[in-house]
Design an enzyme around this catalytic site. Structure first.
Site, PDB file in Angstrom:
ATOM      1  N   CYS A   2       1.033  -1.303   0.027  1.00  0.00           N
ATOM      2  CA  CYS A   2      -0.201   0.069  -0.334  1.00  0.00           C
ATOM      3  C   CYS A   2       0.730   1.313  -0.168  1.00  0.00           C
ATOM      4  O   CYS A   2       1.228   1.238   0.663  1.00  0.00           O
ATOM      5  CB  CYS A   2      -1.134   0.340   1.316  1.00  0.00           C
ATOM      6  N   ARG A  27       3.675  -0.934  -4.749  1.00  0.00           N
ATOM      7  CA  ARG A  27       3.513  -0.875  -3.305  1.00  0.00           C
ATOM      8  C   ARG A  27       2.457  -1.784  -3.152  1.00  0.00           C
ATOM      9  O   ARG A  27       2.103  -2.499  -2.245  1.00  0.00           O
ATOM     10  CB  ARG A  27       3.654   0.340  -2.720  1.00  0.00           C
ATOM     11  N   TRP A  74      -2.814  -2.729  -1.655  1.00  0.00           N
ATOM     12  CA  TRP A  74      -2.568  -4.134  -1.647  1.00  0.00           C
ATOM     13  C   TRP A  74      -4.042  -4.614  -0.475  1.00  0.00           C
ATOM     14  O   TRP A  74      -3.066  -4.209   0.779  1.00  0.00           O
ATOM     15  CB  TRP A  74      -1.236  -4.624  -1.730  1.00  0.00           C
ATOM     16  N   ASN A 100      -1.879   2.343   5.674  1.00  0.00           N
ATOM     17  CA  ASN A 100      -0.784   1.798   4.952  1.00  0.00           C
ATOM     18  C   ASN A 100      -1.035   0.566   5.701  1.00  0.00           C
ATOM     19  O   ASN A 100      -0.978   1.351   7.350  1.00  0.00           O
ATOM     20  CB  ASN A 100       0.021   1.772   4.796  1.00  0.00           C
ATOM     21  N   GLY A 101      -0.867  -0.631   5.899  1.00  0.00           N
ATOM     22  CA  GLY A 101      -1.356  -1.712   6.664  1.00  0.00           C
ATOM     23  C   GLY A 101      -2.229  -2.558   7.792  1.00  0.00           C
ATOM     24  O   GLY A 101      -2.673  -2.352   6.714  1.00  0.00           O
ATOM     25  N   GLU A 487      17.298 -18.197  -5.666  1.00  0.00           N
ATOM     26  CA  GLU A 487      17.158 -16.613  -6.196  1.00  0.00           C
ATOM     27  C   GLU A 487      16.246 -17.639  -7.742  1.00  0.00           C
ATOM     28  O   GLU A 487      15.578 -16.406  -7.960  1.00  0.00           O
ATOM     29  CB  GLU A 487      18.251 -16.355  -5.658  1.00  0.00           C
ATOM     30  N   LYS A 491      12.947 -15.982  -9.054  1.00  0.00           N
ATOM     31  CA  LYS A 491      12.607 -15.216 -10.022  1.00  0.00           C
ATOM     32  C   LYS A 491      11.513 -15.484 -10.740  1.00  0.00           C
ATOM     33  O   LYS A 491      10.448 -14.549 -10.722  1.00  0.00           O
ATOM     34  CB  LYS A 491      13.993 -14.782 -10.414  1.00  0.00           C
ATOM     35  N   GLU A 494       7.570 -15.843  -9.033  1.00  0.00           N
ATOM     36  CA  GLU A 494       7.300 -14.499  -8.930  1.00  0.00           C
ATOM     37  C   GLU A 494       6.919 -13.742  -9.983  1.00  0.00           C
ATOM     38  O   GLU A 494       5.578 -13.137 -10.015  1.00  0.00           O
ATOM     39  CB  GLU A 494       7.711 -13.688  -7.916  1.00  0.00           C
ATOM     40  N   HIS A 510      17.238 -37.742  -3.774  1.00  0.00           N
ATOM     41  CA  HIS A 510      16.879 -38.348  -2.000  1.00  0.00           C
ATOM     42  C   HIS A 510      14.979 -38.028  -2.659  1.00  0.00           C
ATOM     43  O   HIS A 510      14.487 -37.507  -1.604  1.00  0.00           O
ATOM     44  CB  HIS A 510      17.592 -37.374  -1.294  1.00  0.00           C
ATOM     45  N   LYS A 609       6.460  -4.744  -3.201  1.00  0.00           N
ATOM     46  CA  LYS A 609       7.419  -4.654  -3.191  1.00  0.00           C
ATOM     47  C   LYS A 609       8.287  -5.165  -1.611  1.00  0.00           C
ATOM     48  O   LYS A 609       8.683  -5.446  -1.205  1.00  0.00           O
ATOM     49  CB  LYS A 609       8.488  -3.166  -3.666  1.00  0.00           C
TER      50      LYS A 609
HETATM   51  C1  F6R Z   1      11.962 -11.061  -4.639  1.00  0.00           C
HETATM   52  C2  F6R Z   1      11.324 -10.308  -3.401  1.00  0.00           C
HETATM   53  C3  F6R Z   1      11.368 -10.351  -2.031  1.00  0.00           C
HETATM   54  C4  F6R Z   1      11.380  -8.991  -0.911  1.00  0.00           C
HETATM   55  C5  F6R Z   1      11.547  -9.858   0.574  1.00  0.00           C
HETATM   56  C6  F6R Z   1      12.023  -9.089   2.010  1.00  0.00           C
HETATM   57  O1  F6R Z   1      11.959 -10.435  -5.552  1.00  0.00           O
HETATM   58  O2  F6R Z   1      11.407  -8.872  -4.075  1.00  0.00           O
HETATM   59  O3  F6R Z   1      11.379 -11.747  -1.489  1.00  0.00           O
HETATM   60  O4  F6R Z   1      12.735 -10.180  -1.638  1.00  0.00           O
HETATM   61  O5  F6R Z   1      10.386  -9.229   0.007  1.00  0.00           O
HETATM   62  O6  F6R Z   1      12.311  -7.650   1.377  1.00  0.00           O
HETATM   63  P1  F6R Z   1      13.314  -6.022   1.701  1.00  0.00           P
HETATM   64  O7  F6R Z   1      14.652  -7.203   1.007  1.00  0.00           O
HETATM   65  O8  F6R Z   1      12.573  -5.627   1.166  1.00  0.00           O
HETATM   66  O9  F6R Z   1      12.824  -6.887   3.074  1.00  0.00           O
END
Ligand code: F6R
Length: 614
Positions: A2, A27, A74, A100-101, A487, A491, A494, A510, A609
């Site tokens: 948000c 956000r 969001w 937001n929250g 990772e 990627k 997501e 296994h 994000k």
């Molecule tokens: C994946 C991604 C999330 C963040 C996670 C932590 O691409 O962006 O998994 O890495 O939400 O976010 P931060 O680093 O902002 O604490």
């Protein structure tokens, strides 16, 4: 998670708000809305969908004024609908609020308010808060600043987290904001003032900002600002000047922020390294750790806590620090650490890794660690973020704004910081200057090696597109390339919504091997390192079961080419930087598949994000 933008000044408020929201869209992007004081009343426009839907609504039904609040959502409570979009009004219809929250006790508050005759139009916790503030406003009408007094009276009844902005028809020109657990920043202009969840919404107008603390309450108008606290009598704030401009947070010629940020990595790594390597001493230095070398030498255990991509960077750090400094490292999901009773003693150092510095779980884990009296060090990108401010010391990434929801450049910067930390801790202990120099040199060369990988982007695209039809994929890697495989899988999941799993290569046999079939591609990170032959055996196991294999391999490795379906080559580098380098083709691989599938790369479904709720 948000985004809030509020404005009081002399410009056309809708333009400031919509532009700010567009910058905050990462956000949350399931609905958006705004309220503007039009000289007679507070006019509301809100719409489900992306911000361009709100812009269309505003084009059809314009609203004129120089004061307003806005929000991009969001969803937490209630589906994304027009009704659930913010702002929300109170019972009188004169007070509007964005939030937001999460208000955890909203159900009890709602029942109480309903018993008193309040009627609700949405399913949100935010509307409950708006009604509660409205009710308190009626009770505080005689107070000196009745709106601020009402918000204070309401917030003491609330459990949960909030960043809010509120306006009332009786006080045109005034906006009141408050925060607890969700970021809120004051933008200080000339005869204009702003509130926003993130500086990216403000930099087009001002570089002077004030980062509010939890329990702060701020009143802005075109004439100035006043900050008060819900809990403290004395509350000091400083204006900070943001040292980057709006261009840094725009896409430029790139089709997506994610691609732009992938291509920025030679520079972002350079920024992480700058001023931190000493060739004279064959070590790294960090100005902000706030620890004496003597204290650092006493550290006998490191605990890294983070979420998502940042946690994967921590796992890379685990391998590197143990290898170079021989300090035992444990990496724990912040969401787990905060609720468990992990044993720690006075010689345990805790690193909290977070790009945004606002992730609720990471922040809560850090506060829990600090509550127990331990030192918590932050590794953050966003200067002024809550984790950066509340940690006892730390290291900034200096990667510049990361807007694409999928983290890319922050990951490689975090991993590079861990590599430099491993060098630093190692050189404080047993690591010889010769080995120190080898590591240092590899770090210095990393940006140019990353550029070499980026130069092969077109070839990576061609490989990636071949696999866009896959329903599921496996990612394998050993040692520090295991978190890189994790990772890479994250990627892909997501941004392309293709299911992917990562395993240490040897774990294949296994259980996971049962999945191997011609329909399940496996990507194996297989550099020419100490476990090369082992990885080759795993590749053979997959091929023997007719599984397609893509290898990420060392340039010049012709042997592997004969064994697998596709190879993505990366330059030969020192083993200590190899995992960081291998992350780049995996980012591009996921990106090109997502583009091929027509996915919204920068705003994947269901994500936001900065995850500022639990
Ligand atoms: C994946 C991604 C999330 C963040 C996670 C932590 O691409 O962006 O998994 O890495 O939400 O976010 P931060 O680093 O902002 O604490």
């Amino acid at each position: 998670m948000c985004g809030i933008v509020a404005y009081s000044g002399y410009r056309k408020a809708t333009e400031v708000l919509v532009q700010g929201l567009s910058r905050l869209e990462y956000r949350g992007y399931d609905s958006s809305g705004l309220c503007v004081w039009d000289g007679k009343q507070i006019s509301l426009r809100k719409k489900v969908g992306r911000i361009d839907q709100l812009s269309k609504l505003l084009a059809a039904q314009p609203v004129d004024g120089a004061v307003g609040i806005s929000h991009t959502r969001w969803a937490t409570h209630g589906e994304p609908t027009d009704a659930n979009a913010h702002p929300h009004f109170d019972q009188s219809g004169k007070l509007a609020l964005v939030h937001n929250g999460v208000i955890e006790n909203y159900q009890q508050l709602k029942e109480k308010l309903m018993a008193e005759g309040h009627e609700f139009k949405s399913q949100t916790d935010t509307e409950v808060l708006a009604h509660l503030v409205g009710k308190c406003y009626e009770e505080q009408k005689g107070a000196q600043s009745p709106l601020t007094a009402a918000i204070k009276a309401a917030l003491v009844q609330v459990t949960g987290t909030y960043g809010i902005a509120v306006m009332h028809e009786d006080h045109p020109g005034v906006i009141v904001g408050a925060r607890r657990g969700s970021p809120l920043i004051v933008g200080v202009g000339k005869k204009e003032y702003f509130l926003a969840s993130d500086v990216t919404a403000l930099v087009a107008y001002t570089h002077d900002v004030i980062y509010l603390n939890d329990f702060d309450i701020v009143e802005i108008s075109g004439a100035g600002y006043h900050i008060d606290s819900l809990t403290q009598a004395v509350n000091e704030h400083h204006i900070t000047t943001v040292d980057w401009d709006a261009d840094a947070a725009s896409r430029g010629a790139f089709p997506h922020f994610m691609l732009k940020e992938i291509f920025e990595q030679p520079q972002s790594i350079q920024n992480a390294i700058r001023g931190r390597l000493s060739t004279e001493e064959a070590t790294a230095h960090f100005g902000g750790l706030n620890l004496e070398p003597r204290e650092l030498r006493q550290i006998n255990r490191i605990l890294v806590t983070a979420c998502g991509t940042a946690m994967h960077a921590g796992m890379v750090g685990e391998y590197l620090i143990e290898e170079h400094a021989r300090i035992p490292v444990e990496v724990e999901f912040a969401s787990e650490l905060r609720y468990r009773n992990s044993p720690m003693d006075e010689n345990t150092a805790v690193f909290v890794v977070s790009q945004s510095g606002e992730t609720a779980d990471s922040l809560a884990a850090m506060r829990e660690v600090k509550r127990k009296g331990h030192r918590a060090l932050g590794i953050c990108n966003v200067v002024g973020s809550t984790i950066a401010r509340e940690s006892d010391g730390g290291i900034f990434l200096h990667a510049g704004p990361e807007v694409g929801v999928a983290a890319t450049k922050s990951f490689t910067s975090q991993a590079t910081i861990f590599l430099m930390l491993s060098l630093y801790f190692g050189r404080l202990r047993h690591l010889s200057p010769v080995v120190g120099m080898r590591i240092l040199k590899a770090i210095q060369d990393l940006p140019s090696k990353i550029q070499e990988v980026l130069d092969t982007n077109e070839g990576i695209r061609l490989v990636a597109e071949k696999y866009a039809g896959a329903k599921s994929m496996l990612f394998l890697g050993r040692q520090a390339n295991y978190p890189i495989a994790m990772e890479g899988a994250l990627k892909l999941k997501e941004i392309s919504y293709i299911h992917a799993e990562a395993y240490p290569s040897a774990e294949l046999k296994h259980g996971v091997i049962a999945l191997i079939s011609p329909e399940l591609p496996t990507l194996v990170i297989c550099p020419q390192d100490g476990v090369y032959e082992k990885n080759i055996s795993n590749i053979q196991e997959v091929k023997a079961r007719k599984g397609p294999v893509i290898a990420v391999a060392t340039a010049g490795d012709t042997h592997i080419k004969k064994m697998v379906d596709d190879v993505i080559y990366v330059p030969e580098v020192d083993p200590c930087v190899q995992p960081i380098l291998n992350a780049i083709p995996l980012q591009l691989f996921a990106y090109h598949i997502a583009v091929k599938l027509g996915c919204d790369v920068d705003k994947p479904r269901n994500l936001a994000k900065s995850v500022t709720v639990e």
